[in-house]
Design a protein around this motif. Structure first.
Motif, PDB file in Angstrom:
ATOM      1  N   SER A 186       0.852  -1.177   0.000  1.00  0.00           N
ATOM      2  CA  SER A 186       0.000   0.000   0.000  1.00  0.00           C
ATOM      3  C   SER A 186       0.893   1.233   0.000  1.00  0.00           C
ATOM      4  O   SER A 186       2.061   1.180   0.376  1.00  0.00           O
ATOM      5  CB  SER A 186      -0.914  -0.008   1.231  1.00  0.00           C
ATOM      6  N   ALA A 187       0.344   2.353  -0.406  1.00  0.00           N
ATOM      7  CA  ALA A 187       1.123   3.584  -0.573  1.00  0.00           C
ATOM      8  C   ALA A 187       1.781   4.045   0.725  1.00  0.00           C
ATOM      9  O   ALA A 187       2.828   4.683   0.702  1.00  0.00           O
ATOM     10  CB  ALA A 187       0.233   4.689  -1.129  1.00  0.00           C
ATOM     11  N   ASP A 188       1.186   3.728   1.861  1.00  0.00           N
ATOM     12  CA  ASP A 188       1.739   4.209   3.123  1.00  0.00           C
ATOM     13  C   ASP A 188       2.751   3.258   3.754  1.00  0.00           C
ATOM     14  O   ASP A 188       3.300   3.556   4.798  1.00  0.00           O
ATOM     15  CB  ASP A 188       0.613   4.505   4.119  1.00  0.00           C
ATOM     16  N   MET A 189       3.022   2.118   3.117  1.00  0.00           N
ATOM     17  CA  MET A 189       3.990   1.169   3.672  1.00  0.00           C
ATOM     18  C   MET A 189       5.397   1.518   3.214  1.00  0.00           C
ATOM     19  O   MET A 189       5.639   1.760   2.049  1.00  0.00           O
ATOM     20  CB  MET A 189       3.669  -0.262   3.231  1.00  0.00           C
ATOM     21  N   SER A 190       6.305   1.552   4.153  1.00  0.00           N
ATOM     22  CA  SER A 190       7.697   1.828   3.835  1.00  0.00           C
ATOM     23  C   SER A 190       8.544   0.744   4.489  1.00  0.00           C
ATOM     24  O   SER A 190       8.402   0.489   5.679  1.00  0.00           O
ATOM     25  CB  SER A 190       8.080   3.203   4.384  1.00  0.00           C
ATOM     26  N   HIS A 191       9.381   0.103   3.695  1.00  0.00           N
ATOM     27  CA  HIS A 191      10.230  -0.960   4.215  1.00  0.00           C
ATOM     28  C   HIS A 191      11.689  -0.582   4.021  1.00  0.00           C
ATOM     29  O   HIS A 191      12.103  -0.222   2.931  1.00  0.00           O
ATOM     30  CB  HIS A 191       9.951  -2.288   3.488  1.00  0.00           C
ATOM     31  N   HIS A 192      12.427  -0.643   5.098  1.00  0.00           N
ATOM     32  CA  HIS A 192      13.854  -0.407   5.049  1.00  0.00           C
ATOM     33  C   HIS A 192      14.512  -1.722   5.425  1.00  0.00           C
ATOM     34  O   HIS A 192      14.274  -2.245   6.507  1.00  0.00           O
ATOM     35  CB  HIS A 192      14.249   0.713   6.015  1.00  0.00           C
ATOM     36  N   LEU A 193      15.310  -2.244   4.519  1.00  0.00           N
ATOM     37  CA  LEU A 193      15.897  -3.559   4.703  1.00  0.00           C
ATOM     38  C   LEU A 193      17.394  -3.469   4.931  1.00  0.00           C
ATOM     39  O   LEU A 193      18.048  -2.530   4.480  1.00  0.00           O
ATOM     40  CB  LEU A 193      15.607  -4.433   3.480  1.00  0.00           C
ATOM     41  N   MET A 194      17.917  -4.465   5.638  1.00  0.00           N
ATOM     42  CA  MET A 194      19.348  -4.572   5.898  1.00  0.00           C
ATOM     43  C   MET A 194      19.783  -5.987   5.572  1.00  0.00           C
ATOM     44  O   MET A 194      19.081  -6.948   5.897  1.00  0.00           O
ATOM     45  CB  MET A 194      19.664  -4.323   7.376  1.00  0.00           C
ATOM     46  N   GLY A 195      20.947  -6.094   4.969  1.00  0.00           N
ATOM     47  CA  GLY A 195      21.565  -7.383   4.759  1.00  0.00           C
ATOM     48  C   GLY A 195      22.643  -7.609   5.804  1.00  0.00           C
ATOM     49  O   GLY A 195      22.879  -6.769   6.685  1.00  0.00           O
ATOM     50  N   THR A 196      23.313  -8.724   5.699  1.00  0.00           N
ATOM     51  CA  THR A 196      24.370  -9.068   6.652  1.00  0.00           C
ATOM     52  C   THR A 196      25.458  -7.999   6.703  1.00  0.00           C
ATOM     53  O   THR A 196      25.927  -7.643   7.783  1.00  0.00           O
ATOM     54  CB  THR A 196      24.982 -10.435   6.292  1.00  0.00           C
ATOM     55  N   ALA A 197      25.848  -7.466   5.546  1.00  0.00           N
ATOM     56  CA  ALA A 197      26.911  -6.456   5.516  1.00  0.00           C
ATOM     57  C   ALA A 197      26.504  -5.193   6.262  1.00  0.00           C
ATOM     58  O   ALA A 197      27.307  -4.610   6.999  1.00  0.00           O
ATOM     59  CB  ALA A 197      27.288  -6.122   4.078  1.00  0.00           C
ATOM     60  N   GLU A 198      25.249  -4.764   6.093  1.00  0.00           N
ATOM     61  CA  GLU A 198      24.786  -3.561   6.774  1.00  0.00           C
ATOM     62  C   GLU A 198      24.682  -3.783   8.286  1.00  0.00           C
ATOM     63  O   GLU A 198      25.031  -2.901   9.077  1.00  0.00           O
ATOM     64  CB  GLU A 198      23.426  -3.110   6.216  1.00  0.00           C
ATOM     65  N   ILE A 199      24.235  -4.964   8.679  1.00  0.00           N
ATOM     66  CA  ILE A 199      24.159  -5.273  10.115  1.00  0.00           C
ATOM     67  C   ILE A 199      25.566  -5.318  10.703  1.00  0.00           C
ATOM     68  O   ILE A 199      25.810  -4.780  11.781  1.00  0.00           O
ATOM     69  CB  ILE A 199      23.405  -6.597  10.356  1.00  0.00           C
ATOM     70  N   ALA A 200      26.490  -5.943   9.982  1.00  0.00           N
ATOM     71  CA  ALA A 200      27.876  -6.015  10.454  1.00  0.00           C
ATOM     72  C   ALA A 200      28.452  -4.612  10.646  1.00  0.00           C
ATOM     73  O   ALA A 200      29.101  -4.339  11.664  1.00  0.00           O
ATOM     74  CB  ALA A 200      28.731  -6.804   9.463  1.00  0.00           C
TER      75      ALA A 200
END
Length: 88
Positions: free
Chosen positions: A20-34
């Protein structure tokens, strides 16, 4: 969020995900978590497999697992609480 399997416009076996238009997802992979933790990618894998409180990934891609940033940040905040004054 709706997931629909489709053959038009998507390669066979892939799903189309509509947010939906109001959903925002920010994702992290292993490198970003590290990087966020100041550890190696290998250490992130160790934490993921040994710490039951570590968030579950939201997806596993051919490039690796991905997590919602908010879940990881909540885990960090809950895990790295400052020691109380006067504690050794």
């Amino acid at each position: 969020m709706a997931i629909a399997k489709t053959s038009q416009g998507s390669p066979e076996g892939f799903a189309t995900v509509k947010y939906s238009a109001d959903m925002s997802h920010h994702l992290m992979g292993t490198a970003e978590i590290a990087e966020r933790l100041g550890v190696s990618r290998q250490r992130v894998h160790q934490i993921e497999t040994s710490d039951p409180t570590f968030p579950k990934p939201v997806a596993e891609l051919s490039a690796g697992k991905v997590w919602e940033s908010a879940d990881v940040e909540r885990w960090i905040a809950g895990r790295h609480r400052p020691k109380a004054s006067g504690s050794p």
